[in-house]
Design an enzyme around this catalytic site. Structure first.
Site, PDB file in Angstrom:
ATOM      1  N   ASP A 404      42.822  44.849 -45.917  1.00  0.00           N
ATOM      2  CA  ASP A 404      41.474  44.674 -46.424  1.00  0.00           C
ATOM      3  C   ASP A 404      41.637  44.266 -47.894  1.00  0.00           C
ATOM      4  O   ASP A 404      42.506  44.792 -48.571  1.00  0.00           O
ATOM      5  CB  ASP A 404      40.739  46.021 -46.299  1.00  0.00           C
ATOM      6  CG  ASP A 404      39.435  46.035 -47.045  1.00  0.00           C
ATOM      7  OD1 ASP A 404      38.618  45.154 -46.754  1.00  0.00           O
ATOM      8  OD2 ASP A 404      39.241  46.917 -47.891  1.00  0.00           O
ATOM      9  N   LYS A 405      40.845  43.304 -48.352  1.00  0.00           N
ATOM     10  CA  LYS A 405      41.069  42.836 -49.725  1.00  0.00           C
ATOM     11  C   LYS A 405      40.605  43.849 -50.778  1.00  0.00           C
ATOM     12  O   LYS A 405      41.406  44.399 -51.531  1.00  0.00           O
ATOM     13  CB  LYS A 405      40.361  41.504 -49.979  1.00  0.00           C
ATOM     14  CG  LYS A 405      40.550  41.016 -51.427  1.00  0.00           C
ATOM     15  CD  LYS A 405      39.748  39.776 -51.722  1.00  0.00           C
ATOM     16  CE  LYS A 405      38.282  40.050 -51.877  1.00  0.00           C
ATOM     17  NZ  LYS A 405      37.742  40.086 -53.216  1.00  0.00           N
ATOM     18  N   THR A 406      39.299  44.092 -50.751  1.00  0.00           N
ATOM     19  CA  THR A 406      38.724  44.847 -51.852  1.00  0.00           C
ATOM     20  C   THR A 406      39.153  46.306 -51.815  1.00  0.00           C
ATOM     21  O   THR A 406      38.958  46.991 -50.821  1.00  0.00           O
ATOM     22  CB  THR A 406      37.187  44.768 -51.797  1.00  0.00           C
ATOM     23  OG1 THR A 406      36.834  43.432 -51.481  1.00  0.00           O
ATOM     24  CG2 THR A 406      36.570  45.181 -53.105  1.00  0.00           C
ATOM     25  N   GLY A 557      34.989  40.523 -46.772  1.00  0.00           N
ATOM     26  CA  GLY A 557      33.610  40.088 -46.630  1.00  0.00           C
ATOM     27  C   GLY A 557      33.221  39.163 -47.775  1.00  0.00           C
ATOM     28  O   GLY A 557      32.154  38.566 -47.790  1.00  0.00           O
ATOM     29  N   ASP A 607      35.933  49.706 -42.365  1.00  0.00           N
ATOM     30  CA  ASP A 607      37.250  49.368 -41.833  1.00  0.00           C
ATOM     31  C   ASP A 607      37.614  50.245 -40.638  1.00  0.00           C
ATOM     32  O   ASP A 607      38.584  49.968 -39.926  1.00  0.00           O
ATOM     33  CB  ASP A 607      38.334  49.540 -42.901  1.00  0.00           C
ATOM     34  CG  ASP A 607      38.129  48.582 -44.071  1.00  0.00           C
ATOM     35  OD1 ASP A 607      37.696  47.443 -43.824  1.00  0.00           O
ATOM     36  OD2 ASP A 607      38.392  48.990 -45.209  1.00  0.00           O
TER      37      ASP A 607
HETATM   38  P1  ADP Z   1      35.068  43.785 -48.444  1.00  0.00           P
HETATM   39  O1  ADP Z   1      35.403  43.410 -47.050  1.00  0.00           O
HETATM   40  O2  ADP Z   1      35.785  42.899 -49.419  1.00  0.00           O
HETATM   41  O3  ADP Z   1      35.293  45.248 -48.716  1.00  0.00           O
HETATM   42  P2  ADP Z   1      32.200  44.074 -47.971  1.00  0.00           P
HETATM   43  O4  ADP Z   1      32.171  43.769 -46.537  1.00  0.00           O
HETATM   44  O5  ADP Z   1      31.969  45.459 -48.397  1.00  0.00           O
HETATM   45  O6  ADP Z   1      33.498  43.462 -48.689  1.00  0.00           O
HETATM   46  O7  ADP Z   1      31.100  43.172 -48.699  1.00  0.00           O
HETATM   47  C1  ADP Z   1      31.080  41.763 -48.516  1.00  0.00           C
HETATM   48  C2  ADP Z   1      30.140  41.080 -49.467  1.00  0.00           C
HETATM   49  O8  ADP Z   1      28.815  41.562 -49.284  1.00  0.00           O
HETATM   50  C3  ADP Z   1      30.455  41.341 -50.911  1.00  0.00           C
HETATM   51  O9  ADP Z   1      31.427  40.446 -51.401  1.00  0.00           O
HETATM   52  C4  ADP Z   1      29.091  41.112 -51.550  1.00  0.00           C
HETATM   53  O10 ADP Z   1      28.884  39.735 -51.743  1.00  0.00           O
HETATM   54  C5  ADP Z   1      28.120  41.596 -50.511  1.00  0.00           C
HETATM   55  N1  ADP Z   1      27.663  42.980 -50.746  1.00  0.00           N
HETATM   56  C6  ADP Z   1      27.872  44.049 -49.981  1.00  0.00           C
HETATM   57  N2  ADP Z   1      27.287  45.160 -50.487  1.00  0.00           N
HETATM   58  C7  ADP Z   1      26.714  44.770 -51.634  1.00  0.00           C
HETATM   59  C8  ADP Z   1      25.933  45.439 -52.658  1.00  0.00           C
HETATM   60  N3  ADP Z   1      25.668  46.747 -52.601  1.00  0.00           N
HETATM   61  N4  ADP Z   1      25.494  44.717 -53.685  1.00  0.00           N
HETATM   62  C9  ADP Z   1      25.759  43.415 -53.764  1.00  0.00           C
HETATM   63  N5  ADP Z   1      26.475  42.732 -52.861  1.00  0.00           N
HETATM   64  C10 ADP Z   1      26.931  43.380 -51.806  1.00  0.00           C
HETATM   65 MG    MG Z   2      36.678  47.278 -48.547  1.00  0.00          MG
END
Ligand code: ADP
Ligand code: MG
Length: 714
Positions: A404-406, A557, A607
């Site tokens: 997972d990236k973030t 995401g 995840d």
């Molecule tokens: P990841 O897979 O990198 O953990 P997420 O699936 O949690 O990312 O989120 C994907 C995208 O959805 C983020 O990059 C953002 O653009 C948007 N996003 C999700 N939750 C929020 C939030 N609370 N505020 C703003 N943008 C959000």
């Molecule tokens: Mg994440």
């Protein structure tokens, strides 16, 4: 598992052991139920007892006591044995010698053999004949033949030396138990991390200070939530909590495996068991008893040690076969030397007993569980918590690791890079709108926006009707306005005109940043671009994985441009971007349908399904409990290099298990023919006592080999 086969023990006080659920009398914490390894033998072969260090300790004591009672009696038997006397060239004889031998032999067999007979009874009852059945069979046969030789065939040479066998068995099992205890020390070590006493203080919230005279030393387990404790420099932090005063560097190596001290200040969380280096701290107690990190880790280790790797099935099967072989070859040996190559009943039964004794699959029973115990503890020391051994088993032949990236490959701490305002609004207004809504969100992007607003001293407005749309964004009502935040998909979902947004995008300098649109009343009024730092460790981890021949994928995401930049920087083989949370699992499935063995590494709640779907789920940073529940392995630290460690540990563990299996079965291949008398024509004959010694030695070797793993570098 039946209720009576359960044992309940306290994660903080392993010495507490009872047969009913309840609370620990020492700390009041709920006791954790575990399967009980009632007796050596079968249970142990099944690999269930390894966290029951306490139980093993009791057994070791019992074997030791019986050994030291039986040993002097055995020596008397040997001195009175005509065979030995003849051999050593002396003679002690008196009227009731045979009767004395009979009494001694009976006492030795009954008292010394009791633990074995009892365990055998359990094995037979559960129709799972194993080692103890064999040991008891050998002891019984020895006893019966001795009686026969004494009373029925007075002409036969006397045979009570066979009771030496009991001493050897007891001695061997005593040694084994001690070795097994040595493999299970991790829980005790963890429990020992917690200092028994803590300095409780009265702390003044307003004045932010304590008076030295108010320090009271109380047992750590008496601490309650909301108490304040003083931790002086060089002392161990007694419990989990938050620093309310002071700063220091803290060594958390024992809990997280992170060797570098971590700087901590007011508001930071500390873990009980870590060492406070240079500053004096006042800590508010936030967690007690079973909730503390150390207790949680101990619980996980206990649970892991009860899971069985798949090779265990192989070992179990081999052990069953050996039992059958022992009985068949033993019987065959008896009849061969009785009928085909007649050497007398005593000779025949001696050899038969030796065969049975030597074939005892004890080493085989220990081969896997001892390694499991050491592996789980070694892993824990490195900040790797194994929840299921089968997961670790998979790690040795992975094809793909999906990150997972973030928060996993990147730090997950978003910093605001740029704020764009539109429609006559100021940057400040955009941040205010966004932060007011994001204050309600757990997302790392939200936290980034909120801290930026705080830094710029922007006052928040109250937001209502907050709603988060996973993978897309969030929304809420600020005053009369509906504020919508998120990525392009979020705007689309809410039917907001994208043209303005597209125009705006051109203005954003760096297209490789994460962009959050801010819309008010269905109109884009601004945008915030954020940056997340890639972890330095990520690159190293990915390089190592490539060296190991494993491919790496990244799942996020976030938008494609951002993902591609990160992917390129890290040399990732496959990048899946703009994946909705519910779709993450499909990407894992996709790789699996291509025939790859896949591990998923992630941290978030979203995840969890993909962690479950993957052949191996690795949850990062013991944070979200949902992620932990779905994973087979949990990494305490947020360090992707620990994934490499998992694989390396998996390979080392596998090698150890195979070595042990090879030894435990191979030894029998050599020992059985020798015991059956194949070397008799050369004048070489194994006595049952020697057989028992060999068998015990072989078990000790297996345990010692497993112990070598303790020193392994991951
Ligand atoms: P990841 O897979 O990198 O953990 P997420 O699936 O949690 O990312 O989120 C994907 C995208 O959805 C983020 O990059 C953002 O653009 C948007 N996003 C999700 N939750 C929020 C939030 N609370 N505020 C703003 N943008 C959000
Ligand atoms: Mg994440």
């Amino acid at each position: 598992m039946q209720e009576k086969n359960k044992e309940y023990t306290c994660p903080m006080h392993p010495e507490v052991l009872q047969h009913k659920p309840g609370n620990c009398p020492k700390c009041g914490m709920a006791l954790v139920g575990t399967d009980k390894g009632a007796h050596v033998g079968h249970e142990e072969q099944k690999g269930k007892v390894h966290d029951h260090t306490e139980h093993h300790r009791m057994m070791a004591k019992d074997f030791k006591r019986r050994f030291f009672v039986v040993l002097p009696l055995t020596i008397i038997v040997l001195i009175l044995s005509p065979k030995i006397q003849e051999w050593l060239g002396f003679s002690v004889d008196f009227a009731f010698r045979n009767f004395v031998l009979f009494v001694l032999g009976t006492v030795i067999t009954a008292y010394g053999g009791k633990p074995f007979f009892e365990a055998a009874k359990n094995e037979i009852k559960s129709r799972n004949w194993g080692m103890m059945t064999l040991v008891s069979l050998a002891l019984t046969a020895g006893y019966v033949f001795s009686i026969a030789a004494t009373f029925l065939f007075p002409g036969e040479s006397l045979w009570w030396e066979i009771s030496t066998l009991v001493s050897v068995f007891l001695f061997g099992h005593w040694l084994e138990m001690r070795a097994v205890i040595g493999t299970g020390g991790a829980l005790k070590e963890l429990a020992a991390l917690i200092p028994p006493m803590a300095h409780k203080v009265i702390w003044d919230k307003n004045e932010k200070k304590i008076g030295e005279e108010e320090v009271e030393d109380i047992p750590t387990d008496k601490l309650q939530k909301g108490d304040y404790v003083l931790v002086r420099p060089g002392e161990k932090i007694p419990i989990d909590g938050e620093i309310v005063q002071g700063e220091s560097s803290v060594n958390e190596a024992m809990i997280t495996g992170e060797s570098k001290p971590v700087a901590k200040k007011e508001g930071d969380v500390v873990i009980g068991g870590s060492i406070n280096n240079d500053g004096s701290l006042v800590v508010r107690v936030d967690k007690t008893g079973a909730e503390t990190a150390v207790s949680q880790i101990m619980k996980l280790i206990r649970q892991a040690q009860e899971t069985k790797p798949k090779v265990q099935n192989l070992a179990d099967k081999a052990a069953n076969w050996l039992t059958i072989i022992a009985i068949v070859v033993g019987t065959g040996t008896f009849f061969y030397w009785l009928l085909i190559n007649p050497q007398g009943a005593i000779f025949a039964s001696t050899l038969a007993i030796t065969v049975i004794v030597i074939t005892c699959p004890h080493a085989l029973g220990l081969a896997i569980p001892t390694v499991t115990t050491i592996t789980t503890s070694l892993a824990a020391k490195n900040g790797i918590l194994i929840r299921d051994m089968r997961g670790l088993e998979v790690a040795k032949n992975l094809d793909y690791v999906v990150f997972d990236k973030t928060g996993t490959l990147t730090k997950g701490q978003f910093g605001v890079a740029e704020v764009l305002a539109f429609k006559g609004l100021a940057e400040k207004d955009i941040l205010k709108l966004a932060a007011s809504v994001e204050l309600h969100s757990q997302h790392s992007i939200a936290q980034g926006i909120v801290s930026e607003a705080r830094e710029r001293k922007i006052k928040f407005s109250a937001a209502h009707n907050f709603k988060s749309i996973p993978g897309k964004g969030a929304e809420g009502k600020v005053g009369k306005d509906i504020v919508i935040l998120g990525n392009t998909a979020m705007l689309e979902k809410r039917g907001i005109e994208l043209k303005v947004a597209r125009e705006l995008l051109k203005k954003i300098k760096d297209a490789t940043r994460t962009v959050i649109w801010v819309a008010r009343d269905n109109e884009v009024v601004g945008a915030i671009s954020l940056e997340d730092e890639i972890r330095v460790e990520s690159k190293k981890a990915i390089n190592k994985l490539h060296e190991m021949g494993i491919k790496v994928a990244m799942l996020t995401g976030d938008k494609k441009e951002v993902a591609d930049v990160v992917g390129k920087k890290l040399g990732i083989d496959t990048v899946f971007a703009e994946v909705l949370p519910e779709d993450k699992v499909n990407k894992v499935k996709y790789l699996q349908t291509k025939g790859f063995t896949v591990a998923m590494v992630g941290d978030g709640v979203n995840d969890a399904p993909s962690l479950t779907q993957a052949h191996l789920g690795i949850a990062v940073g013991a944070g979200t409990s949902v992620a932990i529940e779905s994973a087979e392995i949990v990494l305490v630290k947020n360090d992707p290099r620990d994934v490499v460690k998992v694989i390396s540990l998996s390979r080392k563990t596998d090698a150890k298990m195979k070595q042990n299996l090879a030894w435990a079965t191979g030894y029998n291949l050599l020992a059985i023919p020798a015991a059956a008398g194949i070397l008799y024509p050369l004048g070489i004959l194994l006595r049952p006592e020697w057989g028992a010694l060999l068998m015990s030695a072989s078990s000790v070797i297996v345990v010692a080999n497993a112990l070598l793993l303790k020193k392994a570098e991951l």
